[in-house]
Motif scaffolding. Structure first.
Motif, PDB file in Angstrom:
ATOM      1  N   VAL A  44       0.843  -1.197   0.000  1.00  0.00           N
ATOM      2  CA  VAL A  44       0.000   0.000   0.000  1.00  0.00           C
ATOM      3  C   VAL A  44       0.878   1.248   0.000  1.00  0.00           C
ATOM      4  O   VAL A  44       1.693   1.439   0.902  1.00  0.00           O
ATOM      5  CB  VAL A  44      -0.924   0.005   1.241  1.00  0.00           C
ATOM      6  CG1 VAL A  44      -1.940   1.132   1.117  1.00  0.00           C
ATOM      7  CG2 VAL A  44      -1.633  -1.330   1.419  1.00  0.00           C
ATOM      8  N   PRO A  45       0.698   2.105  -1.022  1.00  0.00           N
ATOM      9  CA  PRO A  45       1.422   3.375  -1.020  1.00  0.00           C
ATOM     10  C   PRO A  45       0.774   4.290   0.013  1.00  0.00           C
ATOM     11  O   PRO A  45      -0.424   4.544  -0.045  1.00  0.00           O
ATOM     12  CB  PRO A  45       1.223   3.900  -2.445  1.00  0.00           C
ATOM     13  CG  PRO A  45      -0.042   3.273  -2.943  1.00  0.00           C
ATOM     14  CD  PRO A  45      -0.188   1.967  -2.212  1.00  0.00           C
ATOM     15  N   THR A  46       1.565   4.748   0.952  1.00  0.00           N
ATOM     16  CA  THR A  46       0.964   5.305   2.160  1.00  0.00           C
ATOM     17  C   THR A  46       1.414   6.720   2.468  1.00  0.00           C
ATOM     18  O   THR A  46       2.572   7.081   2.245  1.00  0.00           O
ATOM     19  CB  THR A  46       1.338   4.412   3.355  1.00  0.00           C
ATOM     20  OG1 THR A  46       0.952   3.089   3.048  1.00  0.00           O
ATOM     21  CG2 THR A  46       0.634   4.831   4.610  1.00  0.00           C
ATOM     22  N   GLY A  47       0.480   7.514   2.982  1.00  0.00           N
ATOM     23  CA  GLY A  47       0.805   8.836   3.473  1.00  0.00           C
ATOM     24  C   GLY A  47       0.271   8.982   4.886  1.00  0.00           C
ATOM     25  O   GLY A  47       1.002   8.984   5.871  1.00  0.00           O
TER      26      GLY A  47
ATOM     27  N   PHE B  50      -1.510   6.793   6.426  1.00  0.00           N
ATOM     28  CA  PHE B  50      -1.626   5.454   7.006  1.00  0.00           C
ATOM     29  C   PHE B  50      -3.066   4.933   7.047  1.00  0.00           C
ATOM     30  O   PHE B  50      -3.379   3.971   7.725  1.00  0.00           O
ATOM     31  CB  PHE B  50      -1.011   5.419   8.422  1.00  0.00           C
ATOM     32  CG  PHE B  50      -0.482   4.057   8.813  1.00  0.00           C
ATOM     33  CD1 PHE B  50       0.658   3.553   8.234  1.00  0.00           C
ATOM     34  CD2 PHE B  50      -1.137   3.273   9.755  1.00  0.00           C
ATOM     35  CE1 PHE B  50       1.138   2.291   8.570  1.00  0.00           C
ATOM     36  CE2 PHE B  50      -0.661   2.015  10.107  1.00  0.00           C
ATOM     37  CZ  PHE B  50       0.479   1.525   9.516  1.00  0.00           C
ATOM     38  N   GLY B  51      -3.972   5.580   6.276  1.00  0.00           N
ATOM     39  CA  GLY B  51      -5.373   5.166   6.329  1.00  0.00           C
ATOM     40  C   GLY B  51      -5.627   3.894   5.542  1.00  0.00           C
ATOM     41  O   GLY B  51      -6.260   2.951   6.033  1.00  0.00           O
ATOM     42  N   ASN B  52      -5.106   3.861   4.331  1.00  0.00           N
ATOM     43  CA  ASN B  52      -5.408   2.756   3.442  1.00  0.00           C
ATOM     44  C   ASN B  52      -4.789   1.456   3.952  1.00  0.00           C
ATOM     45  O   ASN B  52      -5.406   0.389   3.919  1.00  0.00           O
ATOM     46  CB  ASN B  52      -4.869   3.129   2.051  1.00  0.00           C
ATOM     47  CG  ASN B  52      -5.534   2.363   0.947  1.00  0.00           C
ATOM     48  OD1 ASN B  52      -6.448   1.576   1.177  1.00  0.00           O
ATOM     49  ND2 ASN B  52      -5.060   2.574  -0.273  1.00  0.00           N
TER      50      ASN B  52
HETATM   51  C1  LIG Z   1      -4.394   9.531  -0.390  1.00  0.00           C
HETATM   52  C2  LIG Z   1      -3.585   8.787  -1.349  1.00  0.00           C
HETATM   53  C3  LIG Z   1      -2.605   7.891  -0.923  1.00  0.00           C
HETATM   54  C4  LIG Z   1      -2.276   7.683   0.529  1.00  0.00           C
HETATM   55  O1  LIG Z   1      -3.344   7.131   1.228  1.00  0.00           O
HETATM   56  P1  LIG Z   1      -3.371   7.176   2.830  1.00  0.00           P
HETATM   57  O2  LIG Z   1      -4.681   6.652   3.217  1.00  0.00           O
HETATM   58  O3  LIG Z   1      -3.198   8.614   3.183  1.00  0.00           O
HETATM   59  O4  LIG Z   1      -2.254   6.372   3.299  1.00  0.00           O
HETATM   60  C5  LIG Z   1      -1.914   7.167  -1.889  1.00  0.00           C
HETATM   61  N1  LIG Z   1      -2.152   7.351  -3.201  1.00  0.00           N
HETATM   62  C6  LIG Z   1      -3.076   8.220  -3.645  1.00  0.00           C
HETATM   63  C7  LIG Z   1      -3.275   8.376  -5.113  1.00  0.00           C
HETATM   64  C8  LIG Z   1      -3.838   8.951  -2.745  1.00  0.00           C
HETATM   65  O5  LIG Z   1      -4.773   9.807  -3.203  1.00  0.00           O
END
Ligand SMILES: *Cc1c(COP(=O)(O)O)cnc(C)c1O
Length: 495
Positions: A264-267, A269-271
């Motif tokens: 999971v590409p994460t920022g 940490f929600g996904n």
């Molecule tokens: C928001 C977003 C993420 C990160 O998701 P999180 O839930 O913040 O970890 C990754 N890729 C894309 C395209 C997004 O819009």
């Protein structure tokens, strides 16, 4: 009896699922977490016979205990319909050694649509259930994708208004144009001079300001959140992991019960947290591979046990992951601490006072199913090029972060467990970065020329979401300082 949701910072604050959705954030600034996560009550074989909506119902009814079956079906069938340009809702495709779950077939071509298509229905249903009379005001900070997905979801929904703040210089041109051309009469969009963390901090401050809350109430308003701190976003995101898994069972790639990895590409940490929650529900996930871009605070956390946001904020080609405060990590920390609200509160206090915290050795040892790594911008561009050259499949820079990290993981471990990659955005949303990765000579072309070139090259038609902003009028022109966020919200509400 339906279980309750409690604040990660105070176990005495307990609410039903519908109340947690309405509130967004707990009174004490904590996040709502489920008391328990019930097991799935359907087998993977049964789930394999269902379409996306069916799987969504099976997962969500376990998590949203105080919604009736009728209410939930109404929400699900209203959300996951022809708004999606693929009837499977989430097609799963095999490329470069992994199964890509394409989560970008909704209205705004990013995975945020998976949750934000349904959140307005969940919220309006929750408001009715709780006899709420105030108008709901959604306040949102966005690193680019949540903003438009939330605007599209709440646009002209009766009983709601929505205000979105984005970092003026921190989103892609297409992302910005999608937001500032939003037509909904109940919408407000502003750029701020600052980065995503500034926007998110400003929004959180308004949420926990009790005086502001009173002023709103006097005027018949009430704030709620469409950010991934809202469990109304997390729960719908659990669904596609279960869905993706059951497609692999259905196609005979794995047998029911076999483990898979998820990348999971994460920022924020929600996904990835949604994937973790799905595993607590019974989904056999072996490794949660957490992929970061140059803002690699999560990678550092997984390797050292120290979360430290004191560092330079880097603007990358995957802007939706340009984040240094990963809000949802708090939910994992809370769980690692044995659901100890006091311990968690201490750590979060340390984060807000010093910008960092360190977990105990014991907590660290329970992180074994997580693997973190990162990919820099050159690696991302190279990954886009490689996957394209292999079989003509074009991925966006966020998905490319995941693909690059997955390659590193395989090289380090030799693990060949079948793997699902969360493909989080359409390449059309980041056309410039994608096209210049494939062919650097294209950097002179204008954005919409590049869109047309991408269509030729990938054979994927230009999505409606991009077509409709080509000539759209710019309707939102506010740009403000981060200190002015509260006053512009008041102005929007006319109070
Ligand atoms: C928001 C977003 C993420 C990160 O998701 P999180 O839930 O913040 O970890 C990754 N890729 C894309 C395209 C997004 O819009």
């Amino acid at each position: 009896m339906a279980f309750l949701y409690r604040s990660t910072r105070n176990e005495n604050e307990a609410v039903t699922a519908s109340q947690a959705i309405l509130k967004g954030l707990a009174e004490d600034g904590g996040l709502f977490v489920p008391d328990e996560i019930p097991e799935l009550d359907k087998t993977f074989a049964e789930l394999g016979t269902m379409d996306y909506r069916g799987v969504a119902f099976a997962v969500m009814r376990q998590m949203l205990g105080d919604f009736t079956d009728e209410e939930l079906w109404h929400c699900i069938s209203s959300a996951y319909d022809e708004k999606f340009d693929d009837e499977k809702i989430v097609p799963v495709k095999y490329h470069h050694g992994a199964f890509y779950m394409e989560l970008f077939h909704g209205k705004t071509i990013a995975f945020k649509d998976m949750a934000l298509s349904i959140l307005p229905y969940l919220m309006v249903t929750a408001a009715k259930k709780n006899n709420m009379e105030e108008e709901i005001v959604i306040l949102t900070a966005t690193s680019g994708d949540t903003g438009k997905a939330a605007l599209a979801g709440f646009s002209d929904v009766p009983g709601t208004r929505i205000a979105v703040f984005y970092p003026k210089d921190g989103v892609s041109p297409i992302q910005e144009k999608q937001m500032v051309t939003e037509k909904g009469k109940n919408t407000f969009v502003a750029g701020i001079h600052g980065n995503f963390d500034d926007a998110q901090t400003g929004v959180k401050k308004m949420f926990s300001d009790h005086d502001l809350k009173d002023v709103l109430a006097e005027n018949g308003f009430r704030f709620s959140s469409a950010n991934s701190i809202n469990i109304g976003r997390l729960v719908p995101q659990m669904v596609y992991y279960v869905y993706g898994y059951t497609r692999l069972v259905k196609s005979g790639t794995i047998k029911a019960g076999d483990p898979v990895n998820v990348v999971v590409p994460t920022g924020n940490f929600g996904n990835i947290l949604a994937a973790y929650y799905a595993s607590l529900m019974g989904l056999p996930v072996a490794k949660f591979i957490c992929a970061s871009n140059d803002n690699k605070v999560l990678y550092d956390f997984f390797t050292t046990g120290t979360y430290d946001r004191n560092r330079e904020f880097i603007l990358t080609t995957s802007p939706s992951m340009d984040i240094l405060i990963s809000s949802n990590l708090e939910r994992l920390i809370y769980r690692l601490s044995g659901n100890d609200a006091e311990k968690n509160r201490e750590l979060m206090q340390s984060l807000s006072e010093t910008g960092k915290y360190e977990i105990t050795e014991e907590m660290k040892s329970s992180l074994y199913s997580f693997y973190g790594n990162f990919a820099n911008m050159d690696e991302v561009a190279e990954m886009i090029r490689t996957v394209y050259n292999e079989d003509g499949y074009v991925i966006d820079p966020h998905t490319a972060v995941a693909a690059a990290v997955y390659d590193k993981y395989k090289e380090e471990t030799g693990d060949d467990t079948p793997t699902l990659i969360a493909s989080t955005a359409s390449p059309y949303k980041f056309t410039r970065s994608v096209m210049t990765a494939i062919d650097p000579e294209l950097s002179e072309e204008d954005d919409f020329k590049l869109v047309d070139r991408l269509a030729e090259l990938s054979g994927v038609p230009v999505p409606q979401a991009v077509e409709e902003i080509r000539n759209a009028e710019i309707l939102h022109k506010t740009v403000c300082e981060k200190e002015e966020m509260e006053s512009v919200v008041k102005k929007f509400l006319g109070i």
